[in-house]
Design an enzyme around this catalytic site. Structure first.
Site, PDB file in Angstrom:
ATOM      1  N   PRO A  89      32.377  25.628  54.813  1.00 43.40           N
ATOM      2  CA  PRO A  89      33.188  25.490  53.696  1.00 43.40           C
ATOM      3  C   PRO A  89      32.814  25.042  52.293  1.00 43.40           C
ATOM      4  O   PRO A  89      33.231  25.197  51.229  1.00 43.40           O
ATOM      5  CB  PRO A  89      34.455  24.597  54.123  1.00 43.40           C
ATOM      6  CG  PRO A  89      33.897  24.178  55.601  1.00 43.40           C
ATOM      7  CD  PRO A  89      32.627  24.733  55.961  1.00 43.40           C
ATOM      8  N   GLU A 116      32.478  19.424  63.998  1.00 48.86           N
ATOM      9  CA  GLU A 116      32.426  18.673  62.827  1.00 48.86           C
ATOM     10  C   GLU A 116      31.441  19.355  61.841  1.00 48.86           C
ATOM     11  O   GLU A 116      31.413  18.844  60.536  1.00 48.86           O
ATOM     12  CB  GLU A 116      32.357  17.120  62.832  1.00 48.86           C
ATOM     13  CG  GLU A 116      33.473  16.595  63.162  1.00 48.86           C
ATOM     14  CD  GLU A 116      34.664  16.802  62.132  1.00 48.86           C
ATOM     15  OE1 GLU A 116      34.532  17.004  60.959  1.00 48.86           O
ATOM     16  OE2 GLU A 116      35.777  16.952  62.874  1.00 48.86           O
ATOM     17  N   ARG A 154      31.636  48.106  55.109  1.00 52.87           N
ATOM     18  CA  ARG A 154      32.391  49.256  54.330  1.00 52.87           C
ATOM     19  C   ARG A 154      31.755  49.564  53.026  1.00 52.87           C
ATOM     20  O   ARG A 154      32.064  50.573  52.483  1.00 52.87           O
ATOM     21  CB  ARG A 154      33.759  48.919  54.095  1.00 52.87           C
ATOM     22  CG  ARG A 154      34.107  47.607  53.582  1.00 52.87           C
ATOM     23  CD  ARG A 154      35.479  47.270  53.425  1.00 52.87           C
ATOM     24  NE  ARG A 154      36.423  47.931  52.367  1.00 52.87           N
ATOM     25  CZ  ARG A 154      37.115  49.094  52.738  1.00 52.87           C
ATOM     26  NH1 ARG A 154      37.634  49.286  54.040  1.00 52.87           N
ATOM     27  NH2 ARG A 154      37.758  49.622  51.794  1.00 52.87           N
ATOM     28  N   ASP A 169      38.433  49.967  45.087  1.00 46.33           N
ATOM     29  CA  ASP A 169      39.290  48.732  45.862  1.00 46.33           C
ATOM     30  C   ASP A 169      39.388  47.583  44.865  1.00 46.33           C
ATOM     31  O   ASP A 169      38.555  47.536  43.901  1.00 46.33           O
ATOM     32  CB  ASP A 169      38.149  48.435  47.013  1.00 46.33           C
ATOM     33  CG  ASP A 169      38.265  49.117  48.301  1.00 46.33           C
ATOM     34  OD1 ASP A 169      39.307  49.721  48.434  1.00 46.33           O
ATOM     35  OD2 ASP A 169      37.435  48.894  48.955  1.00 46.33           O
TER      36      ASP A 169
END
Ligand code: SAM
Length: 244
Positions: A89, A116, A154, A169
């Protein structure tokens, strides 16, 4: 494109990689995916992959040695040529532009954290890139790895039936995509916009562009600044700002 995925839970990928576009891309040879269980590279009878944090605090931390050993064994002599991507993150945000950048490589290695997180030495001395798929915390990097494999795949030549699809897109040009409609022409009293039934291609192209601009301006003004805009686009946006 070859993906190597280092994980403690290879079973999580069943399903996501065995259906639809990813399945077809694997069958046609456009991509290959190898799942590597980090536990197989952990030393000792118990093959321990995590330990308590130095300095105290809750939770467990993934040990560096099995992750280094797995990466080195998997990449061998290619170790310096292949991006080693740690899912975290705290990494740079995964966007369409990052997917496009990654799609230019012919091999990627993805490391999925758990608990963690992973020992800081993996961040500093093994990973060459750190990627986050969004500002929230998942239980593990596996879903983030699936997101990256899907978005990159893709974009590879020959994977989608209609190669132009990815150019239109959302995010391809820094704009959200225009709205789509299909039959019936009126559904529960809601008609399809007349212009789409007109057969007038130039008008349809103009309407779609304006819808993409309007939608991006309304929902994601933050991405508008870096979009590729023409004089006409800017004039339309000015018009919107005047009425908005
Ligand atoms: N304590 C860590 C922190 O606050 O940064 C979160 C650890 S998380 C529970 C466990 C693992 O999930 C991470 O090591 C990472 O591999 C993965 N993960 C969680 N959220 C993610 C995200 N937004 N993007 C990419 N990977 C993520």
């Amino acid at each position: 494109m070859h993906f190597d995925i280092l994980t403690l839970f290879p079973g999580l990928f069943a399903g996501a990689f065995d259906e639809s576009i990813i399945k077809r891309a694997r069958e046609s040879g456009s991509i290959t995916i190898a799942l590597h269980n980090i536990r197989d590279y952990a030393a000792g009878r118990h093959q321990v992959t995590d330990d308590t944090p130095y300095g105290g605090g809750g939770g467990m931390i993934m040990k560096p040695d099995p992750i280094f050993a797995a990466t080195e064994a998997v990449l061998g002599e290619q170790a310096t040529a292949v991006p080693i991507i740690l899912l975290t993150p705290g990494g740079r945000l995964f966007r369409q532009s990052v997917a496009r950048e990654l799609s230019r490589h012919n091999r990627l290695l993805l490391i999925c954290g758990r608990y963690e997180g992973v020992d800081e030495r993996v961040h500093q001395y093994l990973a060459t890139d750190e990627i986050s798929i969004g500002d929230y915390v998942l239980s593990g990097g596996e879903i983030a790895a699936m997101v990256i494999v899907d978005a990159v795949t893709r974009l590879l030549p020959g994977v989608l039936g209609d190669p132009s699809a990815t150019f239109e897109d959302s995010h391809a040009e820094g704009l959200l995509e225009y709205p789509h409609y299909t039959r019936p022409p009126t559904f529960r009293g809601h008609p399809v916009p007349k212009v789409l039934l007109s057969g007038h291609h130039a008008e349809i192209t103009r309407w779609r562009r304006q819808q993409a601009l309007r939608r991006t301006w309304e929902r994601r003004p933050d991405i508008l600044a870096s979009a590729h805009l023409t004089e006409q686009d800017l004039a339309y946006l000015q018009q919107l700002q005047g009425t908005g």
